[in-house]
Scaffold this active site. Structure first.
Site, short mmCIF file in Angstrom:
data_model
loop_
_atom_site.label_atom_id
_atom_site.label_comp_id
_atom_site.label_asym_id
_atom_site.label_seq_id
_atom_site.Cartn_x
_atom_site.Cartn_y
_atom_site.Cartn_z
N CYS A 147 0.76 -1.21 -0.01
CA CYS A 147 0.02 -0.02 0.00
C CYS A 147 0.70 1.56 0.11
O CYS A 147 0.36 2.62 -0.21
CB CYS A 147 -1.06 -0.02 0.98
SG CYS A 147 -2.12 -1.42 1.23
N HIS A 198 -3.10 7.10 2.19
CA HIS A 198 -3.52 5.92 1.52
C HIS A 198 -4.93 5.60 2.12
O HIS A 198 -5.16 5.85 3.27
CB HIS A 198 -2.59 5.06 1.89
CG HIS A 198 -2.99 3.54 1.93
ND1 HIS A 198 -3.73 2.99 0.69
CD2 HIS A 198 -3.20 2.33 2.94
CE1 HIS A 198 -4.17 1.73 0.67
NE2 HIS A 198 -3.79 1.31 1.96
N ASN A 253 -10.12 -0.10 -0.22
CA ASN A 253 -8.85 -0.12 -0.10
C ASN A 253 -8.25 -0.60 -1.28
O ASN A 253 -8.31 -1.94 -1.67
CB ASN A 253 -8.13 -0.98 1.17
CG ASN A 253 -6.64 -0.74 1.16
OD1 ASN A 253 -5.94 -0.57 0.25
ND2 ASN A 253 -5.99 -1.28 2.37
#
Length: 326
Positions: free
Chosen positions: A120, A253, A283
């Protein structure tokens, strides 16, 4: 004369298939797994996510986002001399997704192309890497892409993880410039936390050894993420001699709204100065930051001269931040 790198174009792509929490809950209920829109929203802020169709690959998504970024940049695609794809879900073990993107863009200029994996944090790592390539003087136009098909590595028997992730891609074109664009970057990792967010399997002898599905210790990730994101954000600000009060937009993020809000609070930033797409995208790992960046550029929130702080945290454990003057 000092050489810098600036973002001159952004682009993104989401697969057409949008799955709401209600739809996902109904699908899981057929397997005897209980969840709900309220349960998911309360814990993550996510209301929907996008899934790629089975015949669509990571490089397909990446190429579509790249085309849009190149168009926004207003340059000929043949001018691209570096392609960097941040991903944890490439099409193959090899060749790289970046080489496949090069092929799909029809580039025959033999430009450098490679993948980078920091989960990520991948896009921030990729941006920092391309920035250094350009500053070193060997490259002029770099295509940096974050692309993922995380739906391929989700265990849909685990409601704590399968509801969180989605697929997508975001891209930027970085160009050499006399004016500062990327003001600072800071990258870190701590391999002692490798086991709290991972896919603990590999291909051996034609079979998968271990598990091919994502595993996450949510509480451990949450605790570590809020702490390291605050520190790395302040490090990037200090390197550029910019105060947190000067940040126009924070793009963290897009993993969990509680982590994102916690980071903004620690920096003393009001929620309205944070770009939020986690509610609609879920996500998307390395794709989340460039997806959010492109959304805010295209809707006019991010304007020329704005200070934009990007920050990511992911498996490895990895984390990083980049401060931009747009």
């Amino acid at each position: 004369m000092t050489r810098y790198a600036r973002i001159i174009g952004t682009g993104s792509y989401l697969p057409p298939k949008r799955v709401t929490n209600h739809e996902l809950a109904a699908q899981l209920a057929e397997q005897g797994i209980e969840t709900s829109d309220e349960w998911i929203v309360t814990r993550s802020g996510i209301r929907a996510r996008h899934y790629a169709e089975p015949d669509v690959t990571c490089s397909d998504l990446a190429a579509k986002a790249a085309e849009r970024a190149i168009e926004a940049a207003g340059i000929d695609r043949a001018e691209i001399d570096l392609i960097l794809v941040a991903t944890s879900t490439p099409d193959f073990v090899f060749p790289s997704a970046a080489c496949l993107v090069q092929q799909k863009l029809g580039l025959s200029n033999h430009c450098a192309a490679f993948d980078l994996q920091a989960v990520c944090s991948g896009f921030v790592y990729g941006l920092a890497t391309a920035d250094k390539f350009i500053r070193a003087g060997g490259y002029r136009n770099a295509l940096v892409i974050g692309a993922e098909v995380f739906s391929r590595i989700l265990d849909f028997n685990d409601r704590t993880t399968c509801v969180l992730f989605g697929d997508g891609a975001g891209a930027v074109v970085l160009q050499a410039s006399d004016e500062p664009g990327i003001l600072s970057t800071a990258l870190h990792a701590d391999g002692s936390h490798a086991d709290i967010l991972c896919v603990p399997g590999n291909v051996a002898g034609g079979a998968i050894k271990g598990s091919a599905f994502l595993y996450m210790d949510g509480q451990a990730v949450f605790k570590l993420a809020v702490n390291v994101l605050d520190k790395v954000a302040r490090e990037a600000l200090a390197l550029a001699e910019v105060e947190s009060s000067q940040i126009d937009w924070l793009i963290p993020h897009q993993a969990n709204i509680r982590i994102m809000q916690g980071t903004a609070k620690k920096l003393g930033l009001p929620g309205e100065r944070m770009v939020v797409t986690v509610d609609e995208h879920g996500n998307t790992s390395a794709a989340s930051i460039p997806l959010a960046l492109d959304a805010a550029v295209r809707d006019g929130r991010i304007q020329k001269g704005h200070h934009v702080l990007l920050e990511g945290v992911g498996g490895g454990f990895t984390w990083g931040a980049a401060l931009l003057r747009f």
